[in-house]
Write a protein that holds these residues in place. Structure first.
Motif, PDB file in Angstrom:
ATOM      1  N   ILE A 254       0.803  -1.157   0.088  1.00 57.48           N
ATOM      2  CA  ILE A 254       0.106   0.213  -0.115  1.00 57.48           C
ATOM      3  C   ILE A 254       0.803   1.338   0.023  1.00 57.48           C
ATOM      4  O   ILE A 254       0.608   2.141  -0.667  1.00 57.48           O
ATOM      5  CB  ILE A 254      -0.706   0.044   1.333  1.00 57.48           C
ATOM      6  CG1 ILE A 254      -1.923  -1.229   1.208  1.00 57.48           C
ATOM      7  CG2 ILE A 254      -1.571   1.346   1.403  1.00 57.48           C
ATOM      8  CD1 ILE A 254      -2.859  -1.607   2.475  1.00 57.48           C
TER       9      ILE A 254
ATOM     10  N   LYS B  69       2.333   1.947  -3.252  1.00 53.00           N
ATOM     11  CA  LYS B  69       1.081   1.889  -4.372  1.00 53.00           C
ATOM     12  C   LYS B  69       1.307   0.680  -5.266  1.00 53.00           C
ATOM     13  O   LYS B  69       0.993   0.942  -6.538  1.00 53.00           O
ATOM     14  CB  LYS B  69       1.092   3.316  -5.095  1.00 53.00           C
ATOM     15  CG  LYS B  69       0.997   4.436  -4.142  1.00 53.00           C
ATOM     16  CD  LYS B  69       1.278   5.717  -4.790  1.00 53.00           C
ATOM     17  CE  LYS B  69       1.364   6.958  -4.032  1.00 53.00           C
ATOM     18  NZ  LYS B  69       1.115   8.199  -4.745  1.00 53.00           N
ATOM     19  N   HIS B  70       1.595  -0.330  -4.895  1.00 57.31           N
ATOM     20  CA  HIS B  70       1.577  -1.431  -5.669  1.00 57.31           C
ATOM     21  C   HIS B  70       0.201  -2.247  -5.616  1.00 57.31           C
ATOM     22  O   HIS B  70      -0.077  -3.222  -4.872  1.00 57.31           O
ATOM     23  CB  HIS B  70       2.431  -2.445  -5.297  1.00 57.31           C
ATOM     24  CG  HIS B  70       4.129  -1.934  -5.397  1.00 57.31           C
ATOM     25  ND1 HIS B  70       4.468  -1.627  -6.254  1.00 57.31           N
ATOM     26  CD2 HIS B  70       4.848  -1.985  -4.331  1.00 57.31           C
ATOM     27  CE1 HIS B  70       5.806  -0.963  -6.035  1.00 57.31           C
ATOM     28  NE2 HIS B  70       6.051  -1.233  -5.001  1.00 57.31           N
ATOM     29  N   LYS B  71      -0.617  -1.551  -6.487  1.00 59.76           N
ATOM     30  CA  LYS B  71      -2.061  -2.119  -6.399  1.00 59.76           C
ATOM     31  C   LYS B  71      -2.400  -3.543  -6.859  1.00 59.76           C
ATOM     32  O   LYS B  71      -3.082  -4.035  -6.051  1.00 59.76           O
ATOM     33  CB  LYS B  71      -2.878  -1.220  -7.576  1.00 59.76           C
ATOM     34  CG  LYS B  71      -2.791   0.481  -7.226  1.00 59.76           C
ATOM     35  CD  LYS B  71      -3.677   1.155  -8.388  1.00 59.76           C
ATOM     36  CE  LYS B  71      -3.116   2.490  -8.085  1.00 59.76           C
ATOM     37  NZ  LYS B  71      -3.883   3.539  -9.173  1.00 59.76           N
ATOM     38  N   GLU B  72      -1.750  -4.025  -7.716  1.00 66.66           N
ATOM     39  CA  GLU B  72      -1.885  -5.500  -8.015  1.00 66.66           C
ATOM     40  C   GLU B  72      -1.621  -6.140  -7.011  1.00 66.66           C
ATOM     41  O   GLU B  72      -2.216  -7.508  -6.623  1.00 66.66           O
ATOM     42  CB  GLU B  72      -1.088  -5.847  -9.253  1.00 66.66           C
ATOM     43  CG  GLU B  72      -1.304  -5.066 -10.555  1.00 66.66           C
ATOM     44  CD  GLU B  72      -0.637  -3.558 -10.788  1.00 66.66           C
ATOM     45  OE1 GLU B  72       0.298  -3.564 -10.008  1.00 66.66           O
ATOM     46  OE2 GLU B  72      -1.067  -2.944 -11.428  1.00 66.66           O
TER      47      GLU B  72
ATOM     48  N   VAL C  52      -1.655  -5.542  -3.674  1.00 65.84           N
ATOM     49  CA  VAL C  52      -2.658  -5.193  -2.695  1.00 65.84           C
ATOM     50  C   VAL C  52      -3.915  -6.115  -3.055  1.00 65.84           C
ATOM     51  O   VAL C  52      -4.217  -6.831  -2.200  1.00 65.84           O
ATOM     52  CB  VAL C  52      -3.157  -3.857  -2.765  1.00 65.84           C
ATOM     53  CG1 VAL C  52      -4.313  -3.560  -1.616  1.00 65.84           C
ATOM     54  CG2 VAL C  52      -1.900  -2.746  -2.030  1.00 65.84           C
ATOM     55  N   HIS C  53      -4.454  -6.091  -4.196  1.00 67.55           N
ATOM     56  CA  HIS C  53      -5.118  -6.911  -4.664  1.00 67.55           C
ATOM     57  C   HIS C  53      -5.011  -8.473  -4.438  1.00 67.55           C
ATOM     58  O   HIS C  53      -5.829  -9.308  -4.009  1.00 67.55           O
ATOM     59  CB  HIS C  53      -5.941  -6.806  -5.909  1.00 67.55           C
ATOM     60  CG  HIS C  53      -6.582  -5.454  -6.209  1.00 67.55           C
ATOM     61  ND1 HIS C  53      -7.882  -5.165  -5.502  1.00 67.55           N
ATOM     62  CD2 HIS C  53      -5.887  -4.148  -6.660  1.00 67.55           C
ATOM     63  CE1 HIS C  53      -8.197  -4.075  -5.705  1.00 67.55           C
ATOM     64  NE2 HIS C  53      -7.067  -3.135  -6.384  1.00 67.55           N
TER      65      HIS C  53
ATOM     66  N   ALA D 107      -3.218   3.812   2.967  1.00 67.32           N
ATOM     67  CA  ALA D 107      -3.714   4.056   1.789  1.00 67.32           C
ATOM     68  C   ALA D 107      -4.259   5.617   1.605  1.00 67.32           C
ATOM     69  O   ALA D 107      -4.211   6.266   0.583  1.00 67.32           O
ATOM     70  CB  ALA D 107      -5.086   3.328   1.383  1.00 67.32           C
TER      71      ALA D 107
ATOM     72  N   CYS E 275      -4.186   6.708  -2.738  1.00 65.43           N
ATOM     73  CA  CYS E 275      -4.866   5.705  -3.548  1.00 65.43           C
ATOM     74  C   CYS E 275      -6.181   5.090  -3.112  1.00 65.43           C
ATOM     75  O   CYS E 275      -6.395   4.322  -2.445  1.00 65.43           O
ATOM     76  CB  CYS E 275      -3.774   4.547  -3.745  1.00 65.43           C
ATOM     77  SG  CYS E 275      -2.133   4.771  -4.339  1.00 65.43           S
TER      78      CYS E 275
ATOM     79  N   ASP F 256      -8.379   4.050  -5.244  1.00 65.93           N
ATOM     80  CA  ASP F 256      -8.955   2.829  -5.432  1.00 65.93           C
ATOM     81  C   ASP F 256      -8.516   1.389  -4.490  1.00 65.93           C
ATOM     82  O   ASP F 256      -9.102   0.801  -4.079  1.00 65.93           O
ATOM     83  CB  ASP F 256      -8.361   2.293  -7.071  1.00 65.93           C
ATOM     84  CG  ASP F 256      -6.889   2.214  -7.147  1.00 65.93           C
ATOM     85  OD1 ASP F 256      -6.480   3.259  -6.556  1.00 65.93           O
ATOM     86  OD2 ASP F 256      -6.661   2.052  -8.311  1.00 65.93           O
ATOM     87  N   ILE F 257      -7.350   1.754  -3.915  1.00 69.23           N
ATOM     88  CA  ILE F 257      -6.813   0.763  -2.786  1.00 69.23           C
ATOM     89  C   ILE F 257      -7.622   1.017  -1.719  1.00 69.23           C
ATOM     90  O   ILE F 257      -8.088   0.138  -0.969  1.00 69.23           O
ATOM     91  CB  ILE F 257      -5.177   1.154  -2.469  1.00 69.23           C
ATOM     92  CG1 ILE F 257      -4.384   0.339  -3.567  1.00 69.23           C
ATOM     93  CG2 ILE F 257      -5.098   0.350  -1.408  1.00 69.23           C
ATOM     94  CD1 ILE F 257      -2.880   0.874  -3.496  1.00 69.23           C
TER      95      ILE F 257
ATOM     96  N   CYS G 263      -9.736  10.237  -2.121  1.00 71.70           N
ATOM     97  CA  CYS G 263      -9.772   9.176  -0.790  1.00 71.70           C
ATOM     98  C   CYS G 263     -10.742   9.599   0.188  1.00 71.70           C
ATOM     99  O   CYS G 263     -11.348   8.854   0.823  1.00 71.70           O
ATOM    100  CB  CYS G 263      -8.221   9.108  -0.164  1.00 71.70           C
ATOM    101  SG  CYS G 263      -7.135   7.827  -1.019  1.00 71.70           S
TER     102      CYS G 263
END
Length: 175
Positions: free
Chosen positions: A95, A98-101, A103-104, A127, A132, A134-135, A168
């Motif tokens: 987080i 910002k490594h979104k993939e 995090v998912h 977050a 971010c 979306d996170i 956010c």
């Protein structure tokens, strides 16, 4: 300077250097997936911590090494919520950077988003700080406590507002 030791069966896979980093930690940090796969298969300890309390998962998550993280989670998922010396879990590092993939992926694999670090922050605090939205939304959908208060008296909404991360703020307000 690395420290080396061998045994009758070959090299000690868990020997560590002056920073308490093992060969597996070095391979994870440098995104050497084939070496990671080999060392894990050979029996290297995935949960070993360096002097900062980082495991392989912490370092790979921090640096955004998706394939390494994916492999480690498939082979040793019990370390998914391991905390470093600051109380951060691997998902916290993903987080923060910002490594979104990632995090998912952590969410899909069951990471606990409400583990508190040493300052009582939960994932949503980070977050909000990183901006971010979306996170933040994914964390809220995963049940992250939007009213968690840090030792500084901040909720994630305080942080998002202070940092002027409007999206956010909107995500957190919608909960």
């Amino acid at each position: 300077m690395a420290v080396y030791q061998t045994s009758k069966a070959g090299a000690n896979l868990d020997m560590f250097d002056e920073e308490h980093r093992t060969p597996l930690i070095a391979a994870c940090e440098n995104n050497h997936l084939d070496t990671v796969k080999y060392l894990v298969r050979a029996g290297a300890t995935v949960g070993h911590k360096d002097i900062m309390g980082f495991t392989c998962l912490h370092l790979a998550a921090k640096l955004g090494h998706y394939d390494v993280v994916h492999h480690l989670l498939n082979k040793a998922s019990k370390y998914i919520n391991c905390q470093d010396n600051g109380g951060w879990t691997p998902i916290t590092w993903a987080i923060e950077h910002k490594h979104k993939e990632l995090v998912h992926l952590f969410l899909k694999k069951g990471a606990d988003v409400n583990i508190r670090d040493k300052e009582e922050n939960v994932c949503l605090h980070w977050a909000a700080l990183s901006g971010c939205d979306d996170i933040a939304q994914a964390l809220l959908e995963a049940g992250c406590d939007l009213n968690a208060v840090s030792i500084h008296g901040d909720t994630p909404l305080h942080i998002a507002a202070r940092e002027n991360h409007l999206q956010c703020v909107i995500s957190i307000c919608r909960g």
